[in-house]
Scaffold this motif. Structure first.
Motif, PDB file in Angstrom:
ATOM      1  N   ALA A 140     -29.467  35.429  -7.231  1.00 38.90           N
ATOM      2  CA  ALA A 140     -29.175  34.175  -6.543  1.00 38.90           C
ATOM      3  C   ALA A 140     -30.437  33.761  -5.787  1.00 38.90           C
ATOM      4  CB  ALA A 140     -27.985  34.335  -5.600  1.00 38.90           C
ATOM      5  N   GLY A 141     -31.361  33.136  -6.471  1.00 38.38           N
ATOM      6  CA  GLY A 141     -32.614  32.719  -5.846  1.00 38.38           C
ATOM      7  C   GLY A 141     -33.484  33.910  -5.508  1.00 38.38           C
ATOM      8  N   ASP A 142     -33.925  33.999  -4.238  1.00 34.52           N
ATOM      9  CA  ASP A 142     -34.794  35.109  -3.841  1.00 34.52           C
ATOM     10  C   ASP A 142     -34.006  36.344  -3.414  1.00 34.52           C
ATOM     11  OD1 ASP A 142     -33.860  34.211  -1.384  1.00 34.52           O
ATOM     12  OD2 ASP A 142     -35.843  33.765  -0.552  1.00 34.52           O
ATOM     13  N   HIS A 143     -32.690  36.312  -3.582  1.00 35.52           N
ATOM     14  CA  HIS A 143     -31.820  37.451  -3.271  1.00 35.52           C
ATOM     15  C   HIS A 143     -30.974  37.806  -4.489  1.00 35.52           C
ATOM     16  CE1 HIS A 143     -32.948  36.795   0.857  1.00 35.52           C
ATOM     17  NE2 HIS A 143     -32.201  37.807   1.259  1.00 35.52           N
ATOM     18  N   ASP A 144     -30.441  39.017  -4.470  1.00 41.07           N
ATOM     19  CA  ASP A 144     -29.428  39.436  -5.437  1.00 41.07           C
ATOM     20  C   ASP A 144     -28.130  39.650  -4.673  1.00 41.07           C
ATOM     21  OD1 ASP A 144     -31.123  39.364  -7.603  1.00 41.07           O
ATOM     22  OD2 ASP A 144     -31.461  41.531  -7.670  1.00 41.07           O
ATOM     23  N   VAL A 145     -27.026  39.311  -5.320  1.00 39.75           N
ATOM     24  CA  VAL A 145     -25.697  39.548  -4.765  1.00 39.75           C
ATOM     25  C   VAL A 145     -25.151  40.800  -5.432  1.00 39.75           C
ATOM     26  CG1 VAL A 145     -23.353  38.645  -4.525  1.00 39.75           C
ATOM     27  CG2 VAL A 145     -25.322  37.093  -4.344  1.00 39.75           C
ATOM     28  N   VAL A 146     -24.747  41.758  -4.609  1.00 39.23           N
ATOM     29  CA  VAL A 146     -24.216  43.031  -5.103  1.00 39.23           C
ATOM     30  C   VAL A 146     -22.737  43.080  -4.748  1.00 39.23           C
ATOM     31  CG1 VAL A 146     -24.393  45.549  -4.977  1.00 39.23           C
ATOM     32  CG2 VAL A 146     -26.454  44.128  -4.681  1.00 39.23           C
ATOM     33  N   VAL A 147     -21.894  43.249  -5.750  1.00 38.68           N
ATOM     34  CA  VAL A 147     -20.453  43.391  -5.521  1.00 38.68           C
ATOM     35  C   VAL A 147     -20.083  44.833  -5.814  1.00 38.68           C
ATOM     36  CG1 VAL A 147     -18.141  42.732  -6.314  1.00 38.68           C
ATOM     37  CG2 VAL A 147     -19.915  40.985  -6.014  1.00 38.68           C
ATOM     38  N   GLY A 148     -19.334  45.436  -4.901  1.00 40.33           N
ATOM     39  CA  GLY A 148     -18.960  46.828  -5.061  1.00 40.33           C
ATOM     40  C   GLY A 148     -17.475  47.060  -4.903  1.00 40.33           C
ATOM     41  N   GLU A 149     -16.979  48.050  -5.630  1.00 35.57           N
ATOM     42  CA  GLU A 149     -15.602  48.512  -5.472  1.00 35.57           C
ATOM     43  C   GLU A 149     -15.582  49.485  -4.298  1.00 35.57           C
ATOM     44  OE1 GLU A 149     -14.023  50.081  -9.198  1.00 35.57           O
ATOM     45  OE2 GLU A 149     -15.588  48.917 -10.217  1.00 35.57           O
ATOM     46  N   VAL A 150     -14.670  49.301  -3.379  1.00 31.98           N
ATOM     47  CA  VAL A 150     -14.581  50.170  -2.207  1.00 31.98           C
ATOM     48  C   VAL A 150     -13.913  51.482  -2.618  1.00 31.98           C
ATOM     49  CG1 VAL A 150     -13.631  50.425   0.119  1.00 31.98           C
ATOM     50  CG2 VAL A 150     -14.509  48.190  -0.641  1.00 31.98           C
ATOM     51  N   LEU A 151     -14.613  52.581  -2.381  1.00 27.97           N
ATOM     52  CA  LEU A 151     -14.092  53.913  -2.685  1.00 27.97           C
ATOM     53  C   LEU A 151     -13.333  54.489  -1.504  1.00 27.97           C
ATOM     54  CD1 LEU A 151     -17.310  55.344  -4.377  1.00 27.97           C
ATOM     55  CD2 LEU A 151     -15.322  54.306  -5.509  1.00 27.97           C
ATOM     56  N   ASP A 152     -13.778  54.141  -0.284  1.00 27.02           N
ATOM     57  CA  ASP A 152     -13.124  54.622   0.927  1.00 27.02           C
ATOM     58  C   ASP A 152     -13.453  53.674   2.069  1.00 27.02           C
ATOM     59  OD1 ASP A 152     -11.558  56.255   2.528  1.00 27.02           O
ATOM     60  OD2 ASP A 152     -13.187  57.640   2.996  1.00 27.02           O
ATOM     61  N   ALA A 153     -12.526  53.524   2.983  1.00 27.65           N
ATOM     62  CA  ALA A 153     -12.707  52.713   4.188  1.00 27.65           C
ATOM     63  C   ALA A 153     -12.209  53.535   5.363  1.00 27.65           C
ATOM     64  CB  ALA A 153     -11.924  51.411   4.067  1.00 27.65           C
ATOM     65  N   THR A 154     -13.060  53.682   6.376  1.00 24.89           N
ATOM     66  CA  THR A 154     -12.733  54.526   7.522  1.00 24.89           C
ATOM     67  C   THR A 154     -13.011  53.776   8.809  1.00 24.89           C
ATOM     68  OG1 THR A 154     -13.446  56.446   6.232  1.00 24.89           O
ATOM     69  CG2 THR A 154     -13.186  56.760   8.599  1.00 24.89           C
ATOM     70  N   LEU A 155     -12.054  53.807   9.728  1.00 21.25           N
ATOM     71  CA  LEU A 155     -12.261  53.192  11.037  1.00 21.25           C
ATOM     72  C   LEU A 155     -13.115  54.099  11.901  1.00 21.25           C
ATOM     73  CD1 LEU A 155      -8.748  51.753  11.919  1.00 21.25           C
ATOM     74  CD2 LEU A 155     -10.815  50.486  11.289  1.00 21.25           C
ATOM     75  N   GLY A 156     -13.979  53.466  12.694  1.00 31.58           N
ATOM     76  CA  GLY A 156     -14.818  54.196  13.634  1.00 31.58           C
ATOM     77  C   GLY A 156     -14.270  54.073  15.037  1.00 31.58           C
ATOM     78  N   ARG A 157     -15.170  54.099  15.990  1.00 28.50           N
ATOM     79  CA  ARG A 157     -14.785  53.990  17.392  1.00 28.50           C
ATOM     80  C   ARG A 157     -14.213  52.603  17.678  1.00 28.50           C
ATOM     81  NH1 ARG A 157     -20.154  55.499  20.387  1.00 28.50           N
ATOM     82  NH2 ARG A 157     -20.890  53.871  19.013  1.00 28.50           N
ATOM     83  N   THR A 158     -13.286  52.546  18.609  1.00 27.49           N
ATOM     84  CA  THR A 158     -12.758  51.261  19.046  1.00 27.49           C
ATOM     85  C   THR A 158     -13.140  51.055  20.500  1.00 27.49           C
ATOM     86  OG1 THR A 158     -10.652  52.257  19.653  1.00 27.49           O
ATOM     87  CG2 THR A 158     -10.816  51.340  17.434  1.00 27.49           C
ATOM     88  N   GLY A 159     -13.037  49.832  20.954  1.00 28.27           N
ATOM     89  CA  GLY A 159     -13.366  49.545  22.337  1.00 28.27           C
ATOM     90  C   GLY A 159     -14.858  49.461  22.597  1.00 28.27           C
ATOM     91  N   THR A 160     -15.667  49.422  21.540  1.00 27.30           N
ATOM     92  CA  THR A 160     -17.120  49.385  21.701  1.00 27.30           C
ATOM     93  C   THR A 160     -17.691  48.012  21.388  1.00 27.30           C
ATOM     94  OG1 THR A 160     -17.395  50.191  19.443  1.00 27.30           O
ATOM     95  CG2 THR A 160     -17.416  51.838  21.215  1.00 27.30           C
ATOM     96  N   GLY A 161     -16.844  47.053  21.041  1.00 29.98           N
ATOM     97  CA  GLY A 161     -17.327  45.717  20.710  1.00 29.98           C
ATOM     98  C   GLY A 161     -18.030  45.689  19.376  1.00 29.98           C
TER      99      GLY A 161
END
Length: 166
Positions: free
Chosen positions: A130-151
């Motif tokens: 896409a012009g001077d960039h490439d668009v990379v689409v990925g399948e999510v293998l895992d999603a993990t929540l991190g710390r909360t309350g940190t903004g």
């Protein structure tokens, strides 16, 4: 209007779009490569997929031709130093994550930055120019929540800014 005038007007206008700040990382040949990215978006829930945009001449882009797994760390409000460092053009290929606390992702081996609200490990589905960039689409293998309350960390008007939790 010249092409350069349009580019500058486009850049100035797009700076008004607040965007979450992430780190995209890949493990390639025993080396951790990482970059700050704000052009990241959810594409699909079923199956879970996301995209990011990367400059065509970036080292991490070259690595994606050989490695199909990578990770995204959704940075928290305290990660400005890491984000700035990984956004610096011309930084050395080796030791990019020195001083940035991280652990390797169990599925991708790519760095998961500790100062994050969450992490996604992905496998490349496709890459398109896409012009001077490439668009990379990925399948999510895992999603993990991190710390909360940190903004969150957002990019707005050309600057990184912490955003407090609601």
């Amino acid at each position: 209007m010249t092409d350069e005038e349009l580019v500058e007007r486009y850049r100035t206008t797009m700076q008004r779009l607040a965007a979450g700040v992430t780190v995209v990382s890949v493990r390639h040949g025993g080396t951790d490569l990482a970059m700050t990215a704000t052009a990241v978006a959810s594409v699909s829930l079923r199956p879970p997929m996301l995209l990011f945009s990367v400059h065509t001449d970036a080292r991490i882009r070259e690595a994606l031709d050989e490695v199909d797994t990578w990770a995204v760390s959704i940075l928290d409000g305290g990660a400005r130093v890491a984000a700035d460092r990984l956004a610096s053009p011309g930084r050395p290929a080796f030791g990019q994550l020195i001083g940035v606390d991280h652990t390797p992702g169990p599925l991708s081996g790519a760095a998961l930055v500790d100062q994050a609200q969450g992490w996604l490990e992905c496998r490349t589905h496709w890459v398109r120019n896409a012009g001077d960039h490439d668009v990379v689409v990925g399948e999510v293998l895992d999603a993990t929540l991190g710390r909360t309350g940190t903004g969150a960390l957002v990019h707005y008007l050309g600057r990184l800014r912490p955003l407090g939790d609601a």
